[in-house]
Motif scaffolding. Sequence first.
Motif, PDB file in Angstrom:
ATOM      1  N   ILE A  67       0.961  -1.169  -0.041  1.00  0.00           N
ATOM      2  CA  ILE A  67      -0.071  -0.067   0.004  1.00  0.00           C
ATOM      3  C   ILE A  67       0.941   1.331   0.063  1.00  0.00           C
ATOM      4  N   ALA A  68       0.584   2.430  -0.780  1.00  0.00           N
ATOM      5  CA  ALA A  68       1.410   3.333  -0.903  1.00  0.00           C
ATOM      6  C   ALA A  68       0.762   4.614  -1.394  1.00  0.00           C
ATOM      7  N   VAL A  69       1.205   5.974  -0.796  1.00  0.00           N
ATOM      8  CA  VAL A  69       0.650   7.037  -1.310  1.00  0.00           C
ATOM      9  C   VAL A  69       1.400   7.487  -2.642  1.00  0.00           C
ATOM     10  N   VAL A  70       0.632   7.715  -3.662  1.00  0.00           N
ATOM     11  CA  VAL A  70       1.158   7.821  -4.953  1.00  0.00           C
ATOM     12  C   VAL A  70       1.139   9.404  -5.471  1.00  0.00           C
ATOM     13  N   ASN A  71       0.634  10.315  -4.412  1.00  0.00           N
ATOM     14  CA  ASN A  71       0.505  11.694  -5.083  1.00  0.00           C
ATOM     15  C   ASN A  71       1.253  12.596  -4.207  1.00  0.00           C
ATOM     16  N   VAL A  77      16.438  11.527  -2.638  1.00  0.00           N
ATOM     17  CA  VAL A  77      17.187  10.895  -1.676  1.00  0.00           C
ATOM     18  C   VAL A  77      18.394  10.312  -2.077  1.00  0.00           C
ATOM     19  N   ALA A  78      19.578  10.861  -1.592  1.00  0.00           N
ATOM     20  CA  ALA A  78      20.744  10.678  -2.081  1.00  0.00           C
ATOM     21  C   ALA A  78      20.786  10.886  -3.860  1.00  0.00           C
ATOM     22  N   ASN A  79      21.035   9.920  -4.731  1.00  0.00           N
ATOM     23  CA  ASN A  79      21.196  10.170  -6.162  1.00  0.00           C
ATOM     24  C   ASN A  79      19.772   9.453  -6.632  1.00  0.00           C
ATOM     25  N   PHE A  80      18.766   9.237  -5.923  1.00  0.00           N
ATOM     26  CA  PHE A  80      17.524   8.690  -6.224  1.00  0.00           C
ATOM     27  C   PHE A  80      16.453   9.312  -6.007  1.00  0.00           C
ATOM     28  N   VAL A  81      15.357   9.261  -6.871  1.00  0.00           N
ATOM     29  CA  VAL A  81      14.106   9.995  -6.557  1.00  0.00           C
ATOM     30  C   VAL A  81      12.891   9.272  -6.246  1.00  0.00           C
ATOM     31  N   SER A  82      12.366   9.270  -5.047  1.00  0.00           N
ATOM     32  CA  SER A  82      11.650   8.498  -4.664  1.00  0.00           C
ATOM     33  C   SER A  82      10.273   9.045  -4.838  1.00  0.00           C
ATOM     34  N   GLU A  83       9.212   8.527  -5.675  1.00  0.00           N
ATOM     35  CA  GLU A  83       8.073   9.040  -5.983  1.00  0.00           C
ATOM     36  C   GLU A  83       6.694   8.562  -5.050  1.00  0.00           C
ATOM     37  N   VAL A  84       7.041   7.628  -4.601  1.00  0.00           N
ATOM     38  CA  VAL A  84       5.801   6.940  -3.898  1.00  0.00           C
ATOM     39  C   VAL A  84       6.234   6.842  -2.247  1.00  0.00           C
TER      40      VAL A  84
END
Length: 113
Positions: A67-71, A77-84
């Motif tokens: 289960i995740a919040v998608v909006n 986060v460091a060299n990564f884009v966390s989208e959800v």
Amino acid sequence: MDGYAEYDNFSRLDIRVGEIKSVEVFSEAKKPAYKLYIFFGDEIGIKKSSAQIRNYSVDELVGRKVIAVVNFKPKQVANFVSEVLVLGAITDEGVKLLGVDDPGGVKPGCRIG
């Protein structure tokens, strides 16, 4: 502030069922984490998440429904884009992921409400 959230606050969140398709160790993160690639159905597709859930093995995660919040706004986060934001209960043993009680009958992309 009375400590209560209004229903409108909750209804603005787009919370969905996703299926973890792949997992990578996120070695660049400050705290032990994984990079998750989660499928949310054809409408949304695959989204990325950084998750501090190293109490799970990669094998336990791939194929799991979460289960995740998608909006939420994407977060660097460091060299990564966390989208959800993947949701879980915080326990003494680490985060316990929230899921569905009939994972075979619930498709990725289903809304939580």
